[in-house]
Design an enzyme around this catalytic site. Structure first.
Site, PDB file in Angstrom:
ATOM      1  N   GLY A   1      33.958  29.084  31.831  1.00 38.85           N
ATOM      2  CA  GLY A   1      34.062  27.625  31.872  1.00 38.85           C
ATOM      3  C   GLY A   1      34.613  27.154  33.195  1.00 38.85           C
ATOM      4  N   ASP A   2      34.900  25.860  33.231  1.00 41.54           N
ATOM      5  CA  ASP A   2      35.409  25.211  34.438  1.00 41.54           C
ATOM      6  C   ASP A   2      36.796  24.661  34.105  1.00 41.54           C
ATOM      7  OD1 ASP A   2      36.038  23.466  36.480  1.00 41.54           O
ATOM      8  OD2 ASP A   2      34.010  22.668  36.671  1.00 41.54           O
ATOM      9  N   PHE A   3      37.827  25.183  34.767  1.00 38.92           N
ATOM     10  CA  PHE A   3      39.185  24.745  34.391  1.00 38.92           C
ATOM     11  C   PHE A   3      39.463  23.303  34.787  1.00 38.92           C
ATOM     12  CE2 PHE A   3      40.565  27.780  38.060  1.00 38.92           C
ATOM     13  CZ  PHE A   3      40.432  26.809  39.050  1.00 38.92           C
TER      14      PHE A   3
ATOM     15  N   HIS B   1      46.655  27.459  44.713  1.00 41.37           N
ATOM     16  CA  HIS B   1      46.673  27.269  46.181  1.00 41.37           C
ATOM     17  C   HIS B   1      45.270  27.027  46.761  1.00 41.37           C
ATOM     18  CE1 HIS B   1      46.361  31.859  47.332  1.00 41.37           C
ATOM     19  NE2 HIS B   1      45.369  31.467  46.574  1.00 41.37           N
TER      20      HIS B   1
ATOM     21  N   ASP C   1      37.338  32.254  33.270  1.00 38.60           N
ATOM     22  CA  ASP C   1      36.901  32.056  34.662  1.00 38.60           C
ATOM     23  C   ASP C   1      35.436  31.645  34.613  1.00 38.60           C
ATOM     24  OD1 ASP C   1      36.441  32.416  37.583  1.00 38.60           O
ATOM     25  OD2 ASP C   1      38.332  33.510  37.538  1.00 38.60           O
TER      26      ASP C   1
HETATM   27  C1  LIG Z   1      41.970  33.526  44.299  1.00 32.55           C
HETATM   28  S1  LIG Z   1      41.056  33.897  42.871  1.00 32.55           S
HETATM   29  C2  LIG Z   1      42.335  34.533  41.846  1.00 32.55           C
HETATM   30  C3  LIG Z   1      41.808  35.423  40.781  1.00 32.55           C
HETATM   31  C4  LIG Z   1      42.902  36.096  39.956  1.00 32.55           C
HETATM   32  N1  LIG Z   1      43.752  35.124  39.294  1.00 32.55           N
HETATM   33  C5  LIG Z   1      43.688  37.013  40.845  1.00 32.55           C
HETATM   34  O1  LIG Z   1      44.855  36.732  41.098  1.00 32.55           O
HETATM   35  O2  LIG Z   1      43.116  38.000  41.311  1.00 32.55           O
HETATM   36  C6  LIG Z   1      40.712  32.306  42.134  1.00 32.55           C
HETATM   37  C7  LIG Z   1      39.898  32.391  40.879  1.00 32.55           C
HETATM   38  O3  LIG Z   1      39.667  31.036  40.419  1.00 32.55           O
HETATM   39  C8  LIG Z   1      38.369  31.010  39.865  1.00 32.55           C
HETATM   40  N2  LIG Z   1      37.871  29.646  39.798  1.00 32.55           N
HETATM   41  C9  LIG Z   1      37.562  28.835  40.842  1.00 32.55           C
HETATM   42  N3  LIG Z   1      37.134  27.656  40.397  1.00 32.55           N
HETATM   43  C10 LIG Z   1      37.162  27.710  39.036  1.00 32.55           C
HETATM   44  C11 LIG Z   1      36.852  26.767  38.023  1.00 32.55           C
HETATM   45  N4  LIG Z   1      36.440  25.536  38.336  1.00 32.55           N
HETATM   46  N5  LIG Z   1      37.011  27.134  36.731  1.00 32.55           N
HETATM   47  C12 LIG Z   1      37.440  28.395  36.427  1.00 32.55           C
HETATM   48  N6  LIG Z   1      37.770  29.326  37.359  1.00 32.55           N
HETATM   49  C13 LIG Z   1      37.635  28.982  38.659  1.00 32.55           C
HETATM   50  C14 LIG Z   1      37.565  31.865  40.814  1.00 32.55           C
HETATM   51  O4  LIG Z   1      36.331  32.276  40.256  1.00 32.55           O
HETATM   52  C15 LIG Z   1      38.527  33.009  41.074  1.00 32.55           C
HETATM   53  O5  LIG Z   1      38.350  34.058  40.169  1.00 32.55           O
END
Ligand SMILES: C[S@@+](CC[C@H](N)C(=O)[O-])C[C@H]1O[C@@H](n2cnc3c(N)ncnc32)[C@H](O)[C@@H]1O
Length: 346
Positions: free
Chosen positions: A229-231, A249, A203
């Site tokens: 990182g950035d996915f 989503h 994350d």
């Molecule tokens: C709705 S949360 C879900 C977190 C976890 N999977 C859960 O179900 O509790 C979305 C997650 O995506 C992460 N996220 C958003 N953009 C991201 C990116 N570009 N790279 C990595 N993670 C990212 C956010 O930091 C967040 O933790």
């Protein structure tokens, strides 16, 4: 006949209006620190007003409304105590709705929902209209809001984690990569139930800052690698299973296909991608009415903040575009709107 319809319509409008205000009452109490000001004691309105720095007559009216919502109860004239539900809103109660209330009751979130009309008129995301930046980009400039969001996600994950653990046969995978895994609440629960599995929690740096404590508390820290990182750029290599829970989503189709392709390319041979998501019903699909209601309202909040909910066929299409095949869909136990969607390389 119109005059016969009217009372029903008025009643419906009344309950709609009151549901909005009821949430406001609830959120205001949490934001003002009323649960902490009462704690385990019986307090007068003057004591609670002094502890929260509020106007006593206005607070008395709020307390009366909170009693109507069974968060506080009257213990005599001007004597207030928390109920069991009210005690759930004290800080540090695991699985409580407190952090969700703080995020959804935050003035910025509220202002964003207030811009729904502009979004429906223009198709532009309300959050961007209000702040000038995309949802996740805003976090760099507003750490308080970022923390509120991550705390709300943790609260949601604490509620869902036991269902996710029982909702899939995780022991098929030796290494699980939780992509956008937040603070690790879900991964910790899965690994705690499967002592031979290892995990990678991936994350942003700001999302991972509390993860060590979460993983240590679950006794799984020695089996988890933390990767920031950035996915949208890449995901860690070599996992058997790539978990995306409540992640796709928040993104548009192009970003989702890109992330899914990255997961498919990074996976070990025979690996899978597992999406845990709330599903909208497909056109001809009969879904539990409460589940449908949850999904359509969740879709509206995502339209305001970032992203959209999808149906089973919507996810199937994303998988296909990413070179994956949807092989299995399972509802989560006790939560019919949430599903586990399993995809493998086509
Ligand atoms: C709705 S949360 C879900 C977190 C976890 N999977 C859960 O179900 O509790 C979305 C997650 O995506 C992460 N996220 C958003 N953009 C991201 C990116 N570009 N790279 C990595 N993670 C990212 C956010 O930091 C967040 O933790």
């Amino acid at each position: 006949m119109p005059h016969e319809d009217s009372p029903g319509a008025a009643e419906e409008f009344g309950s709609l209006l009151f549901s909005v205000l009821s949430f406001r009452v609830y959120a205001t109490a949490v934001r003002l620190g009323i649960p902490e000001a009462i704690g385990e004691e019986v307090r007068t309105g003057a004591e609670i007003a002094a502890a929260t720095g509020t106007d006593e007559p206005a607070l008395q009216r709020l307390l009366r409304a909170l009693a109507g919502q069974r968060l506080v109860e009257s213990r005599g004239e001007d004597a207030w105590a928390l109920t069991g539900s009210g005690r759930q809103l004290l800080p540090g109660v695991p699985g409580s709705a407190r952090d969700m209330v703080l995020f959804y009751g935050d003035p910025l979130t509220w202002q964003t929902f207030g811009a729904l009309e502009a979004t429906v008129r223009t198709g532009r995301t309300a959050f961007t209209e209000v702040t000038g930046s995309a949802f996740f980009d805003h976090f760099a400039a507003d750490d308080v809001y970022a923390r509120r969001y991550h705390a709300a996600m943790r609260a949601g994950s604490q509620m869902l984690a036991p269902l996710v653990v029982h909702g899939y046969t995780w022991d098929k995978a030796a290494t699980i990569v939780d992509v956008g895994g937040g603070d690790g609440t879900t991964l910790a629960a899965v690994l705690a139930a499967h002592p031979t599995a290892r995990g990678t929690l991936f994350d942003t740096a700001e999302a991972l800052r509390d993860s060590t404590g979460v993983l240590e508390a679950a006794g799984v820290a020695d089996r988890v690698e933390l990767v920031t990182g950035d996915f949208r750029t890449s995901v860690p290599e070599g996992g058997d299973l790539y978990l995306l829970k409540n992640v796709l989503h928040e993104w548009d189709d192009e970003d989702c296909v890109h992330v899914l392709r990255s997961c498919a390319a990074a996976a070990a041979p025979g690996g899978s991608v597992v999406v845990v998501a709330s599903l909208l019903p497909d056109a001809e699909e009969r879904m539990d009415p409460a589940a449908t209601m949850y999904a359509v309202v969740s879709d509206i909040q995502l339209m305001c903040l970032s992203g959209k909910e999808r149906s089973r066929s919507g996810y199937r299409e994303l998988f296909e575009r990413a070179g994956l095949t949807l092989s299995e869909v399972r509802p989560l136990p006790f939560l019919p709107n949430y599903h586990v969607l399993v995809a493998t390389a086509a």
